[in-house]
Design a protein around this motif. Structure first.
Motif, PDB file in Angstrom:
ATOM      1  N   SER A   1       4.646  -6.140 -36.513  1.00  0.00           N
ATOM      2  CA  SER A   1       4.491  -6.656 -35.148  1.00  0.00           C
ATOM      3  C   SER A   1       4.972  -8.098 -34.997  1.00  0.00           C
ATOM      4  CB  SER A   1       3.020  -6.556 -34.712  1.00  0.00           C
ATOM      5  OG  SER A   1       2.189  -7.278 -35.608  1.00  0.00           O
TER       6      SER A   1
ATOM      7  N   TYR B   1      11.073  -1.933 -30.926  1.00  0.00           N
ATOM      8  CA  TYR B   1      10.723  -0.717 -30.190  1.00  0.00           C
ATOM      9  C   TYR B   1      11.910   0.236 -30.096  1.00  0.00           C
ATOM     10  CZ  TYR B   1       6.598  -3.357 -28.691  1.00  0.00           C
ATOM     11  OH  TYR B   1       5.431  -4.085 -28.665  1.00  0.00           O
TER      12      TYR B   1
ATOM     13  N   ARG C   1       0.413   8.109 -31.857  1.00  0.00           N
ATOM     14  CA  ARG C   1       0.642   6.819 -31.222  1.00  0.00           C
ATOM     15  C   ARG C   1       0.433   6.932 -29.704  1.00  0.00           C
ATOM     16  NH1 ARG C   1       5.415   9.277 -31.962  1.00  0.00           N
ATOM     17  NH2 ARG C   1       7.243   8.849 -30.617  1.00  0.00           N
ATOM     18  N   PRO C   2      -0.050   5.868 -29.072  1.00  0.00           N
ATOM     19  CA  PRO C   2      -0.394   5.927 -27.644  1.00  0.00           C
ATOM     20  C   PRO C   2       0.837   6.057 -26.749  1.00  0.00           C
ATOM     21  CG  PRO C   2      -0.626   3.694 -28.470  1.00  0.00           C
ATOM     22  CD  PRO C   2      -0.373   4.554 -29.667  1.00  0.00           C
ATOM     23  N   TRP C   3       0.597   6.465 -25.510  1.00  0.00           N
ATOM     24  CA  TRP C   3       1.709   6.661 -24.560  1.00  0.00           C
ATOM     25  C   TRP C   3       2.404   5.342 -24.239  1.00  0.00           C
ATOM     26  CZ3 TRP C   3       1.890   4.185 -19.892  1.00  0.00           C
ATOM     27  CH2 TRP C   3       0.694   3.637 -19.409  1.00  0.00           C
ATOM     28  N   THR C   4       1.655   4.218 -24.309  1.00  0.00           N
ATOM     29  CA  THR C   4       2.286   2.917 -24.045  1.00  0.00           C
ATOM     30  C   THR C   4       3.363   2.623 -25.082  1.00  0.00           C
ATOM     31  OG1 THR C   4       0.473   1.888 -25.280  1.00  0.00           O
ATOM     32  CG2 THR C   4       0.291   1.926 -22.871  1.00  0.00           C
ATOM     33  N   GLN C   5       3.088   2.988 -26.339  1.00  0.00           N
ATOM     34  CA  GLN C   5       4.092   2.804 -27.392  1.00  0.00           C
ATOM     35  C   GLN C   5       5.307   3.691 -27.140  1.00  0.00           C
ATOM     36  OE1 GLN C   5       4.636   0.885 -30.002  1.00  0.00           O
ATOM     37  NE2 GLN C   5       6.360   2.043 -30.837  1.00  0.00           N
ATOM     38  N   ARG C   6       5.078   4.920 -26.729  1.00  0.00           N
ATOM     39  CA  ARG C   6       6.177   5.847 -26.455  1.00  0.00           C
ATOM     40  C   ARG C   6       7.039   5.340 -25.296  1.00  0.00           C
ATOM     41  NH1 ARG C   6       4.905  11.187 -28.706  1.00  0.00           N
ATOM     42  NH2 ARG C   6       2.851  11.087 -29.698  1.00  0.00           N
ATOM     43  N   CYS C   7       6.402   4.748 -24.294  1.00  0.00           N
ATOM     44  CA  CYS C   7       7.141   4.204 -23.154  1.00  0.00           C
ATOM     45  C   CYS C   7       8.028   3.045 -23.584  1.00  0.00           C
ATOM     46  CB  CYS C   7       6.170   3.745 -22.064  1.00  0.00           C
ATOM     47  SG  CYS C   7       5.412   5.095 -21.138  1.00  0.00           S
ATOM     48  N   ARG C   8       7.492   2.163 -24.446  1.00  0.00           N
ATOM     49  CA  ARG C   8       8.297   1.040 -24.937  1.00  0.00           C
ATOM     50  C   ARG C   8       9.514   1.543 -25.700  1.00  0.00           C
ATOM     51  NH1 ARG C   8       3.033  -0.993 -26.732  1.00  0.00           N
ATOM     52  NH2 ARG C   8       2.233  -2.490 -25.207  1.00  0.00           N
ATOM     53  N   GLU C   9       9.317   2.556 -26.527  1.00  0.00           N
ATOM     54  CA  GLU C   9      10.435   3.119 -27.281  1.00  0.00           C
ATOM     55  C   GLU C   9      11.512   3.645 -26.339  1.00  0.00           C
ATOM     56  OE1 GLU C   9       8.958   6.127 -29.944  1.00  0.00           O
ATOM     57  OE2 GLU C   9       7.256   4.871 -30.509  1.00  0.00           O
ATOM     58  N   TRP C  10      11.104   4.339 -25.267  1.00  0.00           N
ATOM     59  CA  TRP C  10      12.070   4.910 -24.335  1.00  0.00           C
ATOM     60  C   TRP C  10      12.803   3.812 -23.573  1.00  0.00           C
ATOM     61  CZ3 TRP C  10      12.868   4.759 -19.089  1.00  0.00           C
ATOM     62  CH2 TRP C  10      13.822   5.677 -18.586  1.00  0.00           C
TER      63      TRP C  10
END
Length: 370
Positions: free
Chosen positions: A251, A260, A348-357
């Protein structure tokens, strides 16, 4: 550019600023004839002031000092510091200064890091003259002696005398390099460089090594946004039973968006058996690779940006002794990292998935600029 393989070299691994910075400054202080320094990052601060003092002191005692900086990476080097270098006798040039009338060409940067002393000793790695390299960032360098140094001199000379740098100051006659004798019991190595999307010798060399690997493929890079071809080779190697590991930043990152963007590839890599470690103590800015007993250390991040736009250069070493040192360094860093497991990554949380996208999409657009 691929320098030819030379035998009779000596390579010393210098992990962390507390080891390579004293070695660099000691070499500068001991220089007697020439100093060639090429950097991407140089910003005014404590480390830059110390470096300027050392370079000016060398020039004062008669050493020919040439400093080549990237036009973008040196933007935070103050006008006063630039003048102090020139007034101190340092020949200063800049690679590809930013210009509004050629926006596309501004993307090409000199990302190499190189110090050559008396045309007999060289250092390369990921270092820069920025205060963060003193203790906030984890970095690795390599000390180089032997015939391969001549190729590093040639690489520096070619860029120093190229039109993109030479037009700013009058050209100077380049000194003729005397042959460098092999060292007894030395190691096998070569200099290898890349120059944007047309000259990706570093990338192709890594691909070739992965294709012929028999035991392991360990890679450390701070900016992990790999090309499709590299991802495919990592996955294939892991599925064939090789020990494939990635040492990546945690991090603590200077560009979180890049982290990300790279994390969107974790799922497929983990499913294939690639082991991923995120370094915890600090931001790891080092770039080095170990494939069996072959090592590559230098400036290249093995990401789209480095491979498509930057001038890069690495030192390749093929030697069991040096490989053992690099493997031990990897193992120490793995021990202070968090390993990412597939079951954990699935949750992993949806917030992490959104950052990746989001950042992955942005990165995809950037790679299409050229």
């Amino acid at each position: 550019m691929r320098g030819r393989w030379h035998i009779g070299n000596r390579f010393i691994l210098l992990p962390e600023g507390k080891r390579f910075l004293p070695a660099l400054f000691a070499a500068i202080d001991e220089a007697r004839t020439t100093l060639y320094l090429e950097l991407y990052l140089m910003e005014s601060g404590t480390l830059a002031t110390r470096l300027i003092d050392a370079l000016c002191a060398a020039a004062e005692r008669g050493v020919s000092v040439r400093l080549l900086l990237d036009g973008y990476g040196s933007m935070k080097l103050s006008h006063a510091d630039r003048e102090r270098l020139r007034e101190g006798g340092v020949a200063l040039r800049f690679f590809n200064p930013l210009a509004w009338h050629r926006l596309g060409k501004n993307l090409s940067r000199d990302h190499r890091k190189l110090l050559i002393v008396d045309e007999r000793l060289a250092f390369t790695g990921g270092f820069g003259a920025v205060d963060a390299f003193v203790d906030a960032w984890y970095e690795v360098a390599v000390r180089i002696e032997g015939p391969v140094v001549a190729d590093w001199v040639g690489l520096f000379a070619a860029l120093w005398e190229s039109p993109v740098t030479r037009r700013q100051t009058p050209p100077r006659r380049w000194p003729r390099l005397a042959p460098i004798a092999p060292l007894a019991g030395g190691m096998r190595g070569r200099m290898i460089s890349g120059r944007g999307h047309r000259y990706q010798a570093i990338r192709y060399s890594l691909h070739q090594r992965i294709a012929t690997a028999e035991r392991r493929m360990w890679l450390c890079t701070p900016y992990f946004v790999p090309t499709f071809s590299l991802r495919r080779r990592l996955i294939r190697a892991a599925r064939q039973g090789l020990d494939v590991r990635l040492l990546l930043p945690g991090s603590r990152h200077d560009h979180p968006g890049i982290r990300y963007a790279g994390q969107r590839f974790y799922a497929r890599l983990l499913r294939a058996g690639v082991r991923i470690y995120e370094f915890q103590p600090s931001f790891i800015h080092a770039k080095f690779v170990l494939v069996d007993d072959w090592t590559s250390i230098g400036s290249c991040n093995f990401d789209h940006w480095s491979l498509q736009w930057n001038l890069e250069a690495n030192q390749e070493v093929e030697d069991t002794r040096f490989a053992n040192d690099v493997a031990a360094l990897f193992e120490r860093n793995f021990a202070t990292s968090d390993e990412i497991h597939w079951a954990q990554w699935q949750r992993r949380p949806w917030t992490q998935r959104c950052r990746e996208w989001v950042f992955g999409t942005l990165n995809g657009w950037m790679t299409r600029l050229r």
